[in-house]
Write a protein that holds these residues in place. Sequence first.
Motif, PDB file in Angstrom:
ATOM      1  N   PHE A  57       6.649  -1.718  -7.934  1.00 42.41           N
ATOM      2  CA  PHE A  57       5.792  -0.962  -7.119  1.00 42.41           C
ATOM      3  C   PHE A  57       5.899   0.482  -7.479  1.00 42.41           C
ATOM      4  O   PHE A  57       5.116   1.198  -7.454  1.00 42.41           O
ATOM      5  CB  PHE A  57       6.159  -1.195  -5.476  1.00 42.41           C
ATOM      6  CG  PHE A  57       5.518  -0.199  -4.570  1.00 42.41           C
ATOM      7  CD1 PHE A  57       4.084  -0.698  -4.451  1.00 42.41           C
ATOM      8  CD2 PHE A  57       6.234   0.829  -3.965  1.00 42.41           C
ATOM      9  CE1 PHE A  57       3.413   0.515  -3.465  1.00 42.41           C
ATOM     10  CE2 PHE A  57       5.252   1.717  -3.399  1.00 42.41           C
ATOM     11  CZ  PHE A  57       3.927   1.338  -2.914  1.00 42.41           C
TER      12      PHE A  57
ATOM     13  N   THR B 246      -0.219  -4.307  -5.434  1.00 41.24           N
ATOM     14  CA  THR B 246      -0.596  -3.248  -5.295  1.00 41.24           C
ATOM     15  C   THR B 246      -1.946  -3.210  -5.016  1.00 41.24           C
ATOM     16  O   THR B 246      -2.842  -3.687  -5.725  1.00 41.24           O
ATOM     17  CB  THR B 246       0.119  -2.059  -6.142  1.00 41.24           C
ATOM     18  OG1 THR B 246      -0.654  -2.518  -7.317  1.00 41.24           O
ATOM     19  CG2 THR B 246       1.423  -2.207  -6.179  1.00 41.24           C
TER      20      THR B 246
ATOM     21  N   SER C 196       0.818  -1.025   0.231  1.00 41.52           N
ATOM     22  CA  SER C 196      -0.067  -0.102  -0.004  1.00 41.52           C
ATOM     23  C   SER C 196       0.849   1.113   0.049  1.00 41.52           C
ATOM     24  O   SER C 196       1.986   1.028   0.139  1.00 41.52           O
ATOM     25  CB  SER C 196      -0.955  -0.093   1.193  1.00 41.52           C
ATOM     26  OG  SER C 196      -0.130   0.089   2.414  1.00 41.52           O
ATOM     27  N   SER C 197       0.195   2.389   0.027  1.00 41.27           N
ATOM     28  CA  SER C 197       0.965   3.768  -0.032  1.00 41.27           C
ATOM     29  C   SER C 197      -0.219   4.788   0.418  1.00 41.27           C
ATOM     30  O   SER C 197      -1.288   4.494   0.696  1.00 41.27           O
ATOM     31  CB  SER C 197       1.447   4.258  -1.415  1.00 41.27           C
ATOM     32  OG  SER C 197       0.435   4.274  -2.167  1.00 41.27           O
TER      33      SER C 197
END
Length: 191
Positions: A168, A129, A17-18
């Motif tokens: 990513f 992702t 995640s981000s």
Amino acid sequence: ELFDEVINSKKGAIIASSHVGNFEISGYLLKQKKKRINGIIYSQENPVIQQYRNKILEENNVGQIPVLPDMSHIFIINNVLQKGQIVTLPCDRVYTGNKTQLLDFMGHKANFPTGAYHLAVKFNVPVLTLFVMKSSYNNYHIYLCRLDKYSIENVSDTDKISIMATNFAAELEKILRIYPDQWYNYYQFWN
């Protein structure tokens, strides 16, 4: 289909995640009872907010693993991956002691943590992702992508980790070019 594939597999998985879009809302939207999803969270958040979040997310088979100073969360992460569950890990912040890789990102070099990819190699689990992006009032688009989607079977573990980290950063950059106003970056990416 990709999410269903991971949910129906006996293997665990890692979701990278981000701090882009609204990742947390995926815990409310991706309802399923087949496989536990465990989110890594900051342990110093307001306890009232944590309790409320736990109550709602638990209904969707989502739990939380707080990052603790004694590092006990590492054992919990290992345990849930061995059980074939899913772990979500933020992969866009570097903290003291993180293993990192210097990558091309938005036209410059930036360090990204590689811990999630080390775990993926150790437990032989896929890494995805997941970006949840607001497209209009009360409407979201969920973007899923496998970071190990390219053939990485006949490469070293070090190269597998490098490929996933590079993938990513590339996926994050693609999302940011579409939704630049949804990047909640209060972190120094570039030196």
